[in-house]
Design a protein around this motif. Structure first.
Motif, PDB file in Angstrom:
ATOM      1  N   LEU A 111       0.832  -1.122   0.007  1.00 31.32           N
ATOM      2  CA  LEU A 111       0.175   0.083  -0.054  1.00 31.32           C
ATOM      3  C   LEU A 111       1.054   1.356  -0.050  1.00 31.32           C
ATOM      4  O   LEU A 111       0.508   2.279  -0.503  1.00 31.32           O
ATOM      5  CB  LEU A 111      -1.089   0.083   1.240  1.00 31.32           C
ATOM      6  CG  LEU A 111      -1.894   1.085   1.444  1.00 31.32           C
ATOM      7  CD1 LEU A 111      -2.860   1.311   0.206  1.00 31.32           C
ATOM      8  CD2 LEU A 111      -2.564   1.081   2.595  1.00 31.32           C
ATOM      9  N   THR A 112       2.000   1.213   0.758  1.00 26.08           N
ATOM     10  CA  THR A 112       2.699   2.495   0.761  1.00 26.08           C
ATOM     11  C   THR A 112       3.571   2.746  -0.602  1.00 26.08           C
ATOM     12  O   THR A 112       3.592   3.858  -0.875  1.00 26.08           O
ATOM     13  CB  THR A 112       3.865   2.215   1.678  1.00 26.08           C
ATOM     14  OG1 THR A 112       3.334   1.748   2.954  1.00 26.08           O
ATOM     15  CG2 THR A 112       4.679   3.271   1.931  1.00 26.08           C
ATOM     16  N   LEU A 113       3.825   1.788  -1.232  1.00 23.43           N
ATOM     17  CA  LEU A 113       4.397   1.844  -2.544  1.00 23.43           C
ATOM     18  C   LEU A 113       3.320   2.571  -3.759  1.00 23.43           C
ATOM     19  O   LEU A 113       3.707   3.386  -4.432  1.00 23.43           O
ATOM     20  CB  LEU A 113       4.840   0.684  -3.289  1.00 23.43           C
ATOM     21  CG  LEU A 113       5.502   0.598  -4.359  1.00 23.43           C
ATOM     22  CD1 LEU A 113       6.667   1.493  -4.794  1.00 23.43           C
ATOM     23  CD2 LEU A 113       5.668  -0.878  -5.120  1.00 23.43           C
ATOM     24  N   LEU A 114       2.231   1.874  -3.526  1.00 24.06           N
ATOM     25  CA  LEU A 114       0.948   2.617  -4.173  1.00 24.06           C
ATOM     26  C   LEU A 114       0.751   4.020  -3.964  1.00 24.06           C
ATOM     27  O   LEU A 114       0.569   4.954  -4.739  1.00 24.06           O
ATOM     28  CB  LEU A 114      -0.341   1.772  -4.221  1.00 24.06           C
ATOM     29  CG  LEU A 114      -1.521   2.321  -4.663  1.00 24.06           C
ATOM     30  CD1 LEU A 114      -1.359   2.212  -6.355  1.00 24.06           C
ATOM     31  CD2 LEU A 114      -2.831   1.302  -4.427  1.00 24.06           C
ATOM     32  N   LEU A 115       0.654   4.409  -2.479  1.00 29.59           N
ATOM     33  CA  LEU A 115       0.554   5.716  -2.183  1.00 29.59           C
ATOM     34  C   LEU A 115       1.794   6.451  -2.389  1.00 29.59           C
ATOM     35  O   LEU A 115       1.390   7.868  -2.724  1.00 29.59           O
ATOM     36  CB  LEU A 115       0.414   5.565  -0.512  1.00 29.59           C
ATOM     37  CG  LEU A 115      -1.043   5.251  -0.043  1.00 29.59           C
ATOM     38  CD1 LEU A 115      -0.766   5.003   1.528  1.00 29.59           C
ATOM     39  CD2 LEU A 115      -1.957   5.910  -0.314  1.00 29.59           C
ATOM     40  N   PHE A 116       2.722   6.183  -2.897  1.00 34.03           N
ATOM     41  CA  PHE A 116       4.024   6.957  -3.229  1.00 34.03           C
ATOM     42  C   PHE A 116       3.634   7.583  -4.572  1.00 34.03           C
ATOM     43  O   PHE A 116       3.805   8.827  -4.889  1.00 34.03           O
ATOM     44  CB  PHE A 116       5.322   6.001  -3.291  1.00 34.03           C
ATOM     45  CG  PHE A 116       6.450   6.750  -3.915  1.00 34.03           C
ATOM     46  CD1 PHE A 116       7.324   7.784  -3.334  1.00 34.03           C
ATOM     47  CD2 PHE A 116       6.684   6.758  -5.220  1.00 34.03           C
ATOM     48  CE1 PHE A 116       8.204   8.226  -3.522  1.00 34.03           C
ATOM     49  CE2 PHE A 116       7.730   7.402  -5.720  1.00 34.03           C
ATOM     50  CZ  PHE A 116       8.451   8.085  -5.003  1.00 34.03           C
ATOM     51  N   PHE A 117       3.042   6.617  -5.517  1.00 27.38           N
ATOM     52  CA  PHE A 117       2.923   7.260  -6.882  1.00 27.38           C
ATOM     53  C   PHE A 117       1.492   7.853  -6.858  1.00 27.38           C
ATOM     54  O   PHE A 117       1.233   8.766  -7.889  1.00 27.38           O
ATOM     55  CB  PHE A 117       2.638   6.088  -7.841  1.00 27.38           C
ATOM     56  CG  PHE A 117       4.063   5.332  -8.080  1.00 27.38           C
ATOM     57  CD1 PHE A 117       5.015   6.003  -8.826  1.00 27.38           C
ATOM     58  CD2 PHE A 117       4.398   4.185  -7.550  1.00 27.38           C
ATOM     59  CE1 PHE A 117       6.291   5.412  -9.116  1.00 27.38           C
ATOM     60  CE2 PHE A 117       5.594   3.473  -7.442  1.00 27.38           C
ATOM     61  CZ  PHE A 117       6.440   4.372  -8.700  1.00 27.38           C
ATOM     62  N   MET A 118       0.705   7.735  -5.832  1.00 25.80           N
ATOM     63  CA  MET A 118      -0.614   8.576  -5.840  1.00 25.80           C
ATOM     64  C   MET A 118      -0.424   9.860  -5.121  1.00 25.80           C
ATOM     65  O   MET A 118      -1.276  10.817  -5.235  1.00 25.80           O
ATOM     66  CB  MET A 118      -1.805   7.767  -4.765  1.00 25.80           C
ATOM     67  CG  MET A 118      -2.241   6.539  -5.730  1.00 25.80           C
ATOM     68  SD  MET A 118      -3.482   5.487  -4.697  1.00 25.80           S
ATOM     69  CE  MET A 118      -4.710   6.609  -4.823  1.00 25.80           C
ATOM     70  N   THR A 119       0.617  10.317  -4.445  1.00 24.15           N
ATOM     71  CA  THR A 119       0.953  11.361  -3.763  1.00 24.15           C
ATOM     72  C   THR A 119       1.796  12.228  -4.820  1.00 24.15           C
ATOM     73  O   THR A 119       2.743  11.555  -5.187  1.00 24.15           O
ATOM     74  CB  THR A 119       1.388  11.332  -2.526  1.00 24.15           C
ATOM     75  OG1 THR A 119       0.885  10.150  -1.763  1.00 24.15           O
ATOM     76  CG2 THR A 119       1.726  12.426  -1.732  1.00 24.15           C
ATOM     77  N   TYR A 145      -1.213  13.615   1.094  1.00 25.13           N
ATOM     78  CA  TYR A 145      -0.785  15.145   0.232  1.00 25.13           C
ATOM     79  C   TYR A 145      -1.054  16.036   0.961  1.00 25.13           C
ATOM     80  O   TYR A 145      -0.131  16.936   0.955  1.00 25.13           O
ATOM     81  CB  TYR A 145      -1.881  15.129  -1.073  1.00 25.13           C
ATOM     82  CG  TYR A 145      -2.271  16.456  -1.566  1.00 25.13           C
ATOM     83  CD1 TYR A 145      -1.213  16.991  -2.434  1.00 25.13           C
ATOM     84  CD2 TYR A 145      -3.380  17.197  -1.468  1.00 25.13           C
ATOM     85  CE1 TYR A 145      -1.192  18.049  -2.638  1.00 25.13           C
ATOM     86  CE2 TYR A 145      -3.360  18.288  -1.772  1.00 25.13           C
ATOM     87  CZ  TYR A 145      -2.387  18.933  -2.665  1.00 25.13           C
ATOM     88  OH  TYR A 145      -2.580  20.299  -2.952  1.00 25.13           O
ATOM     89  N   HIS A 146      -1.888  16.090   1.955  1.00 27.36           N
ATOM     90  CA  HIS A 146      -2.197  17.296   3.010  1.00 27.36           C
ATOM     91  C   HIS A 146      -1.056  17.429   3.872  1.00 27.36           C
ATOM     92  O   HIS A 146      -0.530  18.423   4.101  1.00 27.36           O
ATOM     93  CB  HIS A 146      -3.440  17.230   3.561  1.00 27.36           C
ATOM     94  CG  HIS A 146      -4.585  17.176   2.604  1.00 27.36           C
ATOM     95  ND1 HIS A 146      -5.073  18.213   1.927  1.00 27.36           N
ATOM     96  CD2 HIS A 146      -5.363  16.158   2.181  1.00 27.36           C
ATOM     97  CE1 HIS A 146      -6.029  17.918   1.253  1.00 27.36           C
ATOM     98  NE2 HIS A 146      -6.322  16.599   1.406  1.00 27.36           N
TER      99      HIS A 146
END
Length: 276
Positions: free
Chosen positions: A190-198, A227-228
């Motif tokens: 999930l962290t890897l996914l969030l990296f590209f979504m941020t 993001y925030h």
């Protein structure tokens, strides 16, 4: 036995654990320093390898994505650099936090200390790594000279707020992943996914300027709480203005996160030594 168990499952005991851990700061200070020394034992430049690796990654990604996204390198590279520095701390809190109690099994079972000591130890280590990576930021300031002003001082309360969130993230996911071992690989992915979504290696401004569907997609990033968190500290560090709603969202998630953490500590803190 029933009285001891019921007394351990109270919010007052959870708060006492956090306070006791803070009072044992000499212990987690030394353990945090020891972690860094042991990790880079016999290394010439020690933890500055992390600084070098982060700097190289920032330059490589900045150059690559500035070409792919057709954005100006002078403004984009500082954006990527500060984003990676802050992201390293967030990522460490999530991934390393999930294993914080598992990796300290021996200390938890044989060292009479508060459970929060191990949380503060990891938090301190992440702060030290952040401090080392700030050398990259200083170099970036000297090269690109972003327009810093008094509003840039907001980076300091933003950093304190992020550290407060790091503590609850480590405690909450640490307890959860100790009980359910599948949590760690899930968080890793999930962290890897969030990296590209941020917006770290891309910018919301770039999407908005394109207009149309790209602008609509840029607004979707508002759903991502990371993001925030990133915006309240990166914007002042780059001399940019921070909208108030970013702070309000972060404060809201901070309150919710700590509330969930207190519930987790109240119900499961005493069971962690049996789960590790």
């Amino acid at each position: 036995m029933h009285e001891i168990t019921s007394d351990s499952r109270t919010f007052s005991r959870a708060i006492l654990d956090l306070r006791t851990g803070l009072s044992q700061r000499e212990l987690w200070w030394q353990l945090g320093w020891q972690d860094i020394k042991q990790r880079y034992r016999r290394s010439v430049i020690g933890p500055f390898w992390i600084t070098i690796a982060t700097g190289v990654q920032a330059v490589a990604m900045g150059l690559l994505y500035s070409v792919l996204l057709e954005v100006e390198l002078r403004s984009f590279l500082p954006h990527v650099t500060v984003g990676l520095i802050v992201w390293a701390m967030i990522q460490g809190a999530i991934i390393d936090g999930a294993e914080v109690f598992i990796k300290n099994e021996g200390l938890i079972k044989f060292l009479p200390s508060a459970l929060s000591v191990h949380v503060y130890r990891l938090t301190w280590r992440l702060v030290l790594f952040f401090g080392h990576n700030m050398l990259i930021y200083l170099i970036m300031l000297a090269i690109f000279r972003p327009p810093l002003g008094w509003h840039s001082l907001l980076a300091f309360p933003a950093f304190v707020l992020i550290v407060l969130n790091v503590v609850w993230v480590i405690m909450f996911f640490g307890i959860l992943a100790t009980r359910y071992r599948d949590i760690y690989p899930i968080l890793n992915s999930l962290t890897l996914l969030l990296f590209f979504m941020t917006p770290i290696v891309w910018t919301t401004e770039g999407l908005i300027n394109r207009g149309g569907e790209a602008a609509d997609r840029a607004r979707i990033v508002e759903i991502n709480p990371l993001y925030h968190y990133l915006e309240i500290i990166r914007a002042p560090m780059l001399g940019n203005h921070v909208d108030l709603y970013h702070w309000l969202i972060v404060l809201g998630f901070t309150a919710i996160g700590w509330a969930l953490t207190f519930v987790a500590m109240r119900n499961y803190r005493a069971r962690v030594p049996y789960w590790v």
